[in-house]
Design an enzyme around this catalytic site. Sequence first.
Site, PDB file in Angstrom:
ATOM      1  CB  ALA A 256      -0.934  -0.004   1.196  1.00 49.90           C
ATOM      2  CG  HIS A 257       4.313   1.347  -2.593  1.00 51.16           C
ATOM      3  ND1 HIS A 257       5.259   1.035  -1.643  1.00 51.16           N
ATOM      4  CD2 HIS A 257       4.451   0.416  -3.580  1.00 51.16           C
ATOM      5  CE1 HIS A 257       5.948  -0.024  -2.038  1.00 51.16           C
ATOM      6  NE2 HIS A 257       5.474  -0.418  -3.209  1.00 51.16           N
ATOM      7  CG  ASP A 258       1.326   6.118  -4.442  1.00 49.94           C
ATOM      8  OD1 ASP A 258       2.492   6.124  -4.004  1.00 49.94           O
ATOM      9  OD2 ASP A 258       1.057   6.179  -5.652  1.00 49.94           O
TER      10      ASP A 258
END
Length: 335
Positions: A256-258
Amino acid sequence: MSQHTSPLQVIFDTDPGIDDAMALYLLARHPALRLRAITTVFGNASLAVTTRNARALCGLYGLDAAQVLVAAGAAGPLLPEAEREHSTHVHGDDGLGGRAEVAVAATTELHPLDPRPAHQLICDMVNAEPGQITLIAVGPMTNLALALRHDPSIAAKVKQVIVMGGAFGIEGRGGNVTPVAEANMINDPEAADIVFTANWPVVIVGLDVTQAVVMSQDHLAALQGRGGAVGDFLWQATRHYQDFYHSVDGIIGIYAHDASAIAYAIEPEAFTLRAGPVRVALEGIARGQTIQSLRAPGRHAEAWAQAPSQQVCVAVQSQRVLDLFDQAFDAAAND
């Protein structure tokens, strides 16, 4: 949940992108945030593709053109000779895992495009509302660097800058493009160094924490049928993304980078921060590496002497981030 007295006013600088699409939904749906504008940049795909995706996602997510502006930004890095290939092997040729046409088809016409370049829109909005605007940047930092070059005074007027990018080696987490460089950083290291050394408050949400937040395949599958067409779209779009991460890291899901950058804006207490100046390596095999100094600069450390202290996320309560994403769909169901 963090209690904001009023919603944070947000400009979202992005290169959509599958995880950008997920982050945008969380940003658009959560009551702690008010999305004011989307500025697009190259990165996960070409500027033409990322801008088309941003405009299409606005339609899919039901964003009002009168309330959310969209402006196209930089098509490449500050140094033209530093341009790299776009990350289509991660996000697909259309930037959205082969499902961009679903977003495009969700509206009769694409969200209108503001005539100003992204850096001009950023400067105009910040100057119009000093102390109010939070910049959340989840692509290469080029638009923010151009805004600072265009009007350095905005640094004193921005409420906060939240950046998804970089890697500081916490728990052995290094870069995802080179052993030390994360994608957003290596796509324009010069811009990132300008952003991190400007005299404005930056929080860096890097791979050190985003790789600790894994949306499992079961979690993603459970999105189907939720949020109108959105849940089905995100499930389909993440198939390509999940296949990529399974091939490189062996995980059954996605990072869940961004969305983690959006989660920080909503619930900063879910993250542990570390203070210190941050620079970006601009040369050699370490190009694109983010480096934080944890001691006072010595007599041979001129490069650090003028760099302000910034905040780097070094730990995260991952379940709290995942729960926020669920809440965005719950909010949609209650509308």
